[in-house]
Scaffold this active site. Sequence first.
Site, short mmCIF file in Angstrom:
data_model
loop_
_atom_site.label_atom_id
_atom_site.label_comp_id
_atom_site.label_asym_id
_atom_site.label_seq_id
_atom_site.Cartn_x
_atom_site.Cartn_y
_atom_site.Cartn_z
CB CYS A 189 -0.84 -0.07 1.27
SG CYS A 189 -1.61 1.45 1.71
CB THR A 191 -2.82 4.91 1.31
OG1 THR A 191 -3.50 4.04 0.42
CG2 THR A 191 -3.77 5.99 1.77
P1 5GP Z 1 -0.34 -6.70 4.04
O1 5GP Z 1 -0.67 -8.02 4.62
O2 5GP Z 1 0.23 -6.81 2.67
O3 5GP Z 1 0.53 -5.88 4.94
O4 5GP Z 1 -1.70 -5.89 3.93
C1 5GP Z 1 -2.84 -6.37 3.25
C2 5GP Z 1 -3.88 -5.28 3.23
O5 5GP Z 1 -3.40 -4.14 2.50
C3 5GP Z 1 -5.16 -5.63 2.49
O6 5GP Z 1 -6.05 -6.41 3.24
C4 5GP Z 1 -5.74 -4.27 2.16
O7 5GP Z 1 -6.44 -3.71 3.24
C5 5GP Z 1 -4.49 -3.43 1.93
N1 5GP Z 1 -4.22 -3.26 0.48
C6 5GP Z 1 -4.09 -4.21 -0.46
N2 5GP Z 1 -3.80 -3.66 -1.65
C7 5GP Z 1 -3.74 -2.34 -1.47
C8 5GP Z 1 -3.50 -1.23 -2.34
O8 5GP Z 1 -3.21 -1.36 -3.52
N3 5GP Z 1 -3.56 0.00 -1.76
C9 5GP Z 1 -3.86 0.19 -0.46
N4 5GP Z 1 -3.95 1.42 0.01
N5 5GP Z 1 -4.07 -0.83 0.41
C10 5GP Z 1 -4.02 -2.08 -0.10
#
Ligand code: 5GP
Length: 359
Positions: A189, A191
């Site tokens: 992400c 953001t």
């Molecule tokens: P991770 O396990 O990779 O740290 O986080 C997974 C979470 O990241 C997902 O459940 C979702 O809430 C968030 N996420 C997934 N893809 C994206 C993206 O492209 N942009 C953003 N802002 N959040 C994402």
Amino acid sequence: MRIDEDIKLDYDDVLLRPKRSTLHSRKEVSLERTFTFYHSPKTWTGIPIMTANMATCGTFEMARILAPHKMITTFHKYYEIPDYKKFFSGKDAFKNPDYIAYTTGIRPEDLKKLDTMHTENLMRHFSFICIDIPNGYVDRLLQVVSDIRKKFPKHIIIAGNVVTNEISEELILRGADIVKVGIGPGSACTTRRMTGVGYPQLSAVIECADAVHGISNDQGCGLVIADGGQKYPSCVAKAFCAGADFNMFGSMFSGYEQSAGNTIEKDGKKYKEYFGSSSNHAMHNYYGKKDAHRASEGRYALVPHKGNLNDFIQDLLGSLRSTGTYIGARRLKEFSRRATFIRVSRQLNNSLEQFDQGA
Ligand code: 5GP
């Protein structure tokens, strides 16, 4: 303009203080929980860990692996109705509604697809509906949550993503059973980098859990999912200790033989693709284009191949049981009651990362 001076924490900012324990072995720690809900009349029992609804891990294949462990797969939004019909029919038909979640957005085309799923009687295969948008603060989410609650009075409804207490409470009161917490912590992400918006994840989980657990009736109370930012099994343990009822993640499910995403060979090493749902890669591959007004808020990464997912599941569950023995919690339910967090410098907590990076 206002500055909030309160210190907010992430998983890396804390460790758990060990406590005297009468447990002799990890085997004595139970990771199963049974939940009842504020709205849904269902009772759910399982290990409250779920995949992110991302293309790389929210897949049919993952559901077949995780359901026997009583863990949930939250499907990505790119499956079409014929894909679901196939998944739920024939001799290999999937038959575990409690361990799968259907994901919908709030755009008219998402809601139309949900309606068709309903009229084709496919929603009976799911216990959970996950209403997922990156910014859960848009007004329309509340309206969609109420509408979906009316149409699906029995389903367990998840809604998000948010990071603060008032909106979490509002989502529960409007019809959600579980609030999904996390803006910006995800590994794929961007953001926080692109918009400057976010909230340290451990504090977000503590504050939202505290708020929604206070909304209760004779049947159950509001619940939360800690979504994203868990880099290691210890982060999953810390999220449970912070009050999370469920943990959702994507990157820790990535890189395995069974994860979706292409396998790529580079300089004699094997990698798997992992990408954010709002990355250029996802937008081009699954929607065919990126809208002119949108910036990518996700990244694409090649993750070194990590082998078999089943080994990871065993490590993850073993680590959580081990946390239970250190803090004297016999059941997952007791983690938050037993937990005392100690604030530490990030450098201390990340000292192993130099080895991960081959330094
Ligand atoms: P991770 O396990 O990779 O740290 O986080 C997974 C979470 O990241 C997902 O459940 C979702 O809430 C968030 N996420 C997934 N893809 C994206 C993206 O492209 N942009 C953003 N802002 N959040 C994402």
